[in-house]
Design an enzyme around this catalytic site. Structure first.
Site, PDB file in Angstrom:
ATOM      1  N   GLU A 193      -0.605  -9.248  -1.158  1.00  0.00           N
ATOM      2  CA  GLU A 193      -2.036  -9.529  -0.988  1.00  0.00           C
ATOM      3  C   GLU A 193      -2.766  -9.440  -2.319  1.00  0.00           C
ATOM      4  O   GLU A 193      -3.686 -10.207  -2.597  1.00  0.00           O
ATOM      5  CB  GLU A 193      -2.635  -8.565   0.037  1.00  0.00           C
ATOM      6  CG  GLU A 193      -2.137  -8.852   1.452  1.00  0.00           C
ATOM      7  CD  GLU A 193      -2.563  -7.793   2.441  1.00  0.00           C
ATOM      8  OE1 GLU A 193      -2.158  -6.612   2.256  1.00  0.00           O
ATOM      9  OE2 GLU A 193      -3.279  -8.091   3.386  1.00  0.00           O
ATOM     10  N   ALA A 216       0.880  -1.173   0.000  1.00  0.00           N
ATOM     11  CA  ALA A 216       0.000   0.000   0.000  1.00  0.00           C
ATOM     12  C   ALA A 216       0.912   1.216   0.000  1.00  0.00           C
ATOM     13  O   ALA A 216       2.082   1.127   0.359  1.00  0.00           O
ATOM     14  CB  ALA A 216      -0.876  -0.015   1.242  1.00  0.00           C
ATOM     15  N   GLY A 230       0.551  -5.120   0.744  1.00  0.00           N
ATOM     16  CA  GLY A 230      -0.598  -5.110  -0.160  1.00  0.00           C
ATOM     17  C   GLY A 230      -0.263  -5.640  -1.534  1.00  0.00           C
ATOM     18  O   GLY A 230      -1.132  -6.168  -2.234  1.00  0.00           O
TER      19      GLY A 230
HETATM   20  N1  T1G Z   1       4.717   3.318   0.026  1.00  0.00           N
HETATM   21  C1  T1G Z   1       5.219   4.526  -0.334  1.00  0.00           C
HETATM   22  N2  T1G Z   1       6.533   4.733  -0.648  1.00  0.00           N
HETATM   23  C2  T1G Z   1       7.344   3.665  -0.564  1.00  0.00           C
HETATM   24  C3  T1G Z   1       6.906   2.376  -0.186  1.00  0.00           C
HETATM   25  C4  T1G Z   1       5.511   2.225   0.114  1.00  0.00           C
HETATM   26  N3  T1G Z   1       5.003   1.033   0.448  1.00  0.00           N
HETATM   27  N4  T1G Z   1       7.971   1.527  -0.198  1.00  0.00           N
HETATM   28  C5  T1G Z   1       9.031   2.266  -0.581  1.00  0.00           C
HETATM   29  N5  T1G Z   1       8.668   3.537  -0.799  1.00  0.00           N
HETATM   30  C6  T1G Z   1       9.533   4.630  -1.266  1.00  0.00           C
HETATM   31  C7  T1G Z   1      10.644   4.952  -0.274  1.00  0.00           C
HETATM   32  O1  T1G Z   1      10.168   5.853   0.697  1.00  0.00           O
HETATM   33  C8  T1G Z   1      11.664   5.582  -1.202  1.00  0.00           C
HETATM   34  O2  T1G Z   1      11.175   6.883  -1.503  1.00  0.00           O
HETATM   35  C9  T1G Z   1      11.527   4.768  -2.488  1.00  0.00           C
HETATM   36  O3  T1G Z   1      10.214   4.169  -2.425  1.00  0.00           O
HETATM   37  C10 T1G Z   1      12.575   3.682  -2.615  1.00  0.00           C
HETATM   38  O4  T1G Z   1      12.486   2.901  -1.396  1.00  0.00           O
HETATM   39  C11 T1G Z   1      -2.666  -3.102   3.087  1.00  0.00           C
HETATM   40  C12 T1G Z   1      -1.119  -1.871   4.824  1.00  0.00           C
HETATM   41  C13 T1G Z   1      10.318  -2.057  -1.509  1.00  0.00           C
HETATM   42  C14 T1G Z   1      12.179  -3.296  -0.361  1.00  0.00           C
HETATM   43  O5  T1G Z   1       6.438  -2.279   4.077  1.00  0.00           O
HETATM   44  O6  T1G Z   1      10.653  -2.396   2.138  1.00  0.00           O
HETATM   45  O7  T1G Z   1       0.914  -2.781   2.250  1.00  0.00           O
HETATM   46  O8  T1G Z   1      13.049   8.213  -0.493  1.00  0.00           O
HETATM   47  O9  T1G Z   1      14.827   3.430  -0.652  1.00  0.00           O
HETATM   48  O10 T1G Z   1      16.086   0.006  -0.717  1.00  0.00           O
HETATM   49  O11 T1G Z   1      -1.654  -4.930   4.067  1.00  0.00           O
HETATM   50  O12 T1G Z   1      11.200   0.258  -0.027  1.00  0.00           O
HETATM   51  O13 T1G Z   1      13.085   7.618  -2.952  1.00  0.00           O
HETATM   52  O14 T1G Z   1      11.385   9.269  -2.077  1.00  0.00           O
HETATM   53  O15 T1G Z   1      13.460   1.586   0.455  1.00  0.00           O
HETATM   54  O16 T1G Z   1      15.263  -0.602  -3.088  1.00  0.00           O
HETATM   55  C15 T1G Z   1       3.936  -2.805   3.115  1.00  0.00           C
HETATM   56  C16 T1G Z   1       8.233  -1.017   2.304  1.00  0.00           C
HETATM   57  C17 T1G Z   1       3.247  -1.485   3.195  1.00  0.00           C
HETATM   58  C18 T1G Z   1       7.460  -2.271   1.942  1.00  0.00           C
HETATM   59  C19 T1G Z   1      12.634  -1.281  -1.775  1.00  0.00           C
HETATM   60  N6  T1G Z   1       5.106  -2.697   2.310  1.00  0.00           N
HETATM   61  N7  T1G Z   1       9.273  -0.768   1.343  1.00  0.00           N
HETATM   62  O17 T1G Z   1      13.830  -1.017  -1.056  1.00  0.00           O
HETATM   63  O18 T1G Z   1      14.316   1.323  -1.916  1.00  0.00           O
HETATM   64  S1  T1G Z   1       1.840  -1.547   4.247  1.00  0.00           S
HETATM   65  C20 T1G Z   1       6.300  -2.403   2.883  1.00  0.00           C
HETATM   66  C21 T1G Z   1      10.449  -1.472   1.383  1.00  0.00           C
HETATM   67  C22 T1G Z   1       0.757  -2.492   3.389  1.00  0.00           C
HETATM   68  C23 T1G Z   1      -1.360  -3.769   3.320  1.00  0.00           C
HETATM   69  C24 T1G Z   1      -0.427  -2.968   4.167  1.00  0.00           C
HETATM   70  C25 T1G Z   1      11.515  -1.028   0.423  1.00  0.00           C
HETATM   71  C26 T1G Z   1      11.636  -1.940  -0.808  1.00  0.00           C
HETATM   72  P1  T1G Z   1      12.241   8.082  -1.780  1.00  0.00           P
HETATM   73  P2  T1G Z   1      13.831   2.334  -0.757  1.00  0.00           P
HETATM   74  P3  T1G Z   1      14.970  -0.095  -1.712  1.00  0.00           P
END
Ligand code: T1G
Length: 680
Positions: A104, A62, A101
């Protein structure tokens, strides 16, 4: 900007999502995907559909930036419901990391084809959440309760091979993911996970609760996940989804999740430094020299060896360097024994290790890090030698915890190539790397250090030079208050238990006994008089004089039988004597005062560090203290926690402490006072 595109290849629809940087499931993406699915479902010419993503990864979750704002339709659960009604075979073609998400979404498809290097996971607990779009209801139906419990409460992703073994994906694509997904789609059926039964029992959930109790102490999300997983067995699917959503919504508005989301973005913001960006040149680091084969030097060497770099480790004698080599081999062997790495990976790393006793062996190193005895003159001598033997363009770094790196740089002819790379013990495990720039460190060297941190999987934060930089300077203030509280009548156990209950991984005195009380005593002995509160560390000095240095000598703030710690009655006597000598009156201390004295000392020093521009931002300070000393992530770090308490309250309490204990230490930072006024 359109983020969802549909192509028809023969009678298969290919939906391509293109929402950089990580295809997060933003409102625009959800709307366009919903429309695309509706069109495909109504198109009789189309027999099946594939969902694939452009860029580096399948949907990574998400859009975290939308949390805390009013949900916009279609929400993710709306989209999942629509997909559940989809009447044609729907295939998710996964590359990169399908997380949260994103995974999911893939679970709402009828089948999943994964690229050989792809991973899937539900990391929501790291954000103080649980999967909120059916993950806790579908995953146990697909892979069984036991495995779903492990995946969801750990938040750890799994690779394509394991996902296939578990039945999450039916095909692993080695060459062309899209082609493989399309050919899979041709023969696929409609197979809804929601129609499957969960293989598991309530007892499994209860047993698992005990298993995660220690690791998840203080967190809310892992235990909420257990409730949702229990519901997946006890409730019909639709009711389970409602239950999950309710739990999710509670968490999304919780202070815990806000704190953990804050740290998620803070960790990423720390890598963005003014004047340094993708255009800043960096230097290639293939060969690293490490000077000093103590526990820190060996830990530092392991970071680079494990990242595939060659390491030359220098010690003063053959015996010393052989002992260092043995230490490194033993650490790798324990990683193999714990299943963290394979024998082959260990061997590959160790084959890159070169044990030397002559400085000339460092003459071709791209980076040299010294981790010798924590004494400024000793380190300046090392820098003089390195200035003569290091090649042109080599970066020379110190792992010093406290000392003035400008003084080390000033004895060399290459000041712009000098910086601090401050690791935390154990250096091969603790995630934080303080990158300490001197007055002359070049942007190219700083940019190289940040790139290096990424390569060795460390979390970097930039610091300026001051005594103790960010982490240890703040920690010494917490230590000061803990020491004074002992003189004032608190017991060692009371102070430690209070901070453990606050959420720290262990109390200050337990940590001092583990690290060795003598280290701090020696460091303070070199400080100018009056630069620290001698009273606060008087017990430490007496203990070390008696040879009681902590765990390593069987006695310190606690008595030890092996690792088991017991009350040390001697501390009470020493504290009483010291209090008498310093004219400190003793009384019972409340938990509230102990906690506030320690935490507000951290906060006040954090604001001073910000004021002096040693740290670039408050969020950098939060990353440092959460990643170096385990400040509870569900409280977001000292500076985020100060906002949670209310800055006005923080200033008022600090002023009260100033009245009670004098304003030598309890003068509120002027920046804190200013920010408190602005927050009113
Ligand atoms: N939403 C918004 N921005 C995100 C994002 C996300 N989910 N994930 C990463 N970014 C942005 C991050 O801030 C950065 O921005 C850029 O992408 C590159 O990220 C309903 C509620 C995918 C493994 O927890 O683990 O889904 O600083 O530097 O090292 O059940 O990002 O460039 O402007 O980390 O290559 C669940 C979180 C969400 C994954 C990539 N998902 N992200 O790593 O790049 S909750 C997560 C990561 C959810 C549902 C629930 C990592 C990555 P900027 P990065 P990276």
């Amino acid at each position: 900007m359109t983020v969802v595109f549909t192509d028809i290849k023969n009678d298969i629809a290919v939906i391509t999502i293109d929402n950089p940087p990580v295809n997060a499931l933003s409102h625009a993406l959800r709307s366009e995907l919903s429309n695309a699915l509706e069109g495909i479902n109504n198109n009789t010419k189309i027999i099946a559909a594939v969902i694939i993503c452009a860029g580096r990864t399948f949907c990574a979750g998400a859009d975290i930036k939308e949390f805390g704002k009013p949900p916009l339709s279609p929400t993710l659960p709306d989209l999942m419901e629509q997909m559940d009604e989809f009447e044609k075979p729907l295939i998710a073609a996964i590359h990169g990391t399908a997380l949260g998400g994103g995974f999911e979404l893939a679970l709402c498809c009828h089948h999943r084809v994964m690229d050989v290097n792809a991973k899937v996971g539900l990391p929501e607990v790291n954000l103080g959440l649980i999967p909120g779009a059916g993950g806790t209801q579908r995953l146990p139906r697909l892979i069984g309760l036991a495995r779903a419990l492990q995946m969801i409460t750990s938040g750890k992703p799994i690779n394509a091979e394991k996902a296939k073994k578990l039945g999450i994906s039916e095909k692993v694509s080695e060459h062309n993911l899209l082609e493989d997904a399309i050919s899979f789609a041709k023969g696929a059926d409609v197979r809804r996970i929601r129609d499957l039964k969960v293989d598991g029992s309530t007892e499994e959930v209860e047993n698992f609760q005990n298993k995660i109790a220690r690791r998840s102490r203080g967190f809310l999300a892992p235990f909420a996940a257990l409730d949702a997983l229990k519901a997946s067995m006890e409730l019909p699917f639709e009711e389970g989804i409602v239950f999950e959503r309710e739990k999710f919504m509670e968490l999304v508005s919780s202070s815990h999740s806000k704190a953990q989301r804050h740290l998620f973005f803070a960790e990423r913001a720390a890598t963005k430094v003014d004047g340094i960006d993708k255009t800043t040149p960096t230097r290639k680091i293939n060969h690293v020299g490490v000077i000093g084969g103590g526990i820190m030097g060996c830990g530092i060497a392991i970071n680079f060896l494990s990242a595939g770099m060659a390491v030359s480790l220098l010690e003063i004698s053959n015996e010393a360097v052989a002992a260092a080599g043995e230490k490194i081999r033993n650490i790798y062997q324990s990683m193999v024994n714990k299943g963290r790495i394979s024998e082959e990976q260990m061997q590959t790393a160790i084959n890159q290790l070169n044990l030397i006793t002559d400085y000339d062996g460092l003459s071709n190193s791209d980076l040299i890090i010294e981790a010798v005895f924590e004494d400024l003159n000793v380190k300046k001598e090392v820098f003089r030698k390195l200035d003569n033997i290091a090649k042109e363009g080599a970066i020379i770094a110190t792992n010093t915890s406290f000392l003035d790196i400008n003084e080390m740089a000033n004895v060399t002819t290459r000041k712009s190539d000098i910086l601090g790379l401050h690791f935390f013990s154990p250096a091969h495990i603790m995630p934080l790397l303080e990158i300490v720039k001197t007055d002359d460190t070049s942007n190219e060297v700083i940019a190289t250090a940040f790139q290096l941190a990424k390569n060795i999987r460390k979390t970097p934060v930039l610091s300026g030079v001051c005594y103790g930089f960010i982490a240890n300077r703040m920690s010494s203030c917490y230590g000061r208050e803990a020491g004074l509280l002992l003189l004032e009548g608190a017991t060692v156990e009371q102070v430690d238990q209070t901070m453990f209950d606050f959420g720290m991984p262990m109390g200050m005195f337990t940590m001092l006994d583990m690290a060795g009380i003598d280290i701090g005593v020696m460091a303070r002995a070199k400080l100018p008089n009056g630069s620290y509160d001698e009273r606060a560390f008087s017990i430490h000095a007496v203990l070390v004089e008696k040879g009681h240095k902590g765990q390593k000598t069987g006695a310190g703030f606690y008595l030890y039988e092996g690792k088991e710690k017991k009350h040390n009655p001697e501390i009470d006597k020493i504290a009483e004597k010291m209090a008498h000598d310093f004219g400190i009156s003793r009384c019972r201390k409340t938990t509230k005062e102990i906690e506030e004295r320690c935490i507000l000392a951290l906060i006040n020093e954090g604001y001073k560090i910000l004021e002096e521009e040693i740290a670039l931002s408050a969020s950098d300070i939060d990353v440092v203290y959460a990643f170096a000393f385990g400040f509870p992530r569900y409280k977001g770090g000292p500076m985020h926690y100060a906002e949670h308490l209310g800055l006005k309250y923080v200033v008022d309490r600090i002023n009260e402490f100033a009245v009670q204990y004098g304003d030598r230490w309890w003068k509120p930072s002027s920046l804190l006072v200013k920010r408190a006024k602005e927050s009113e």
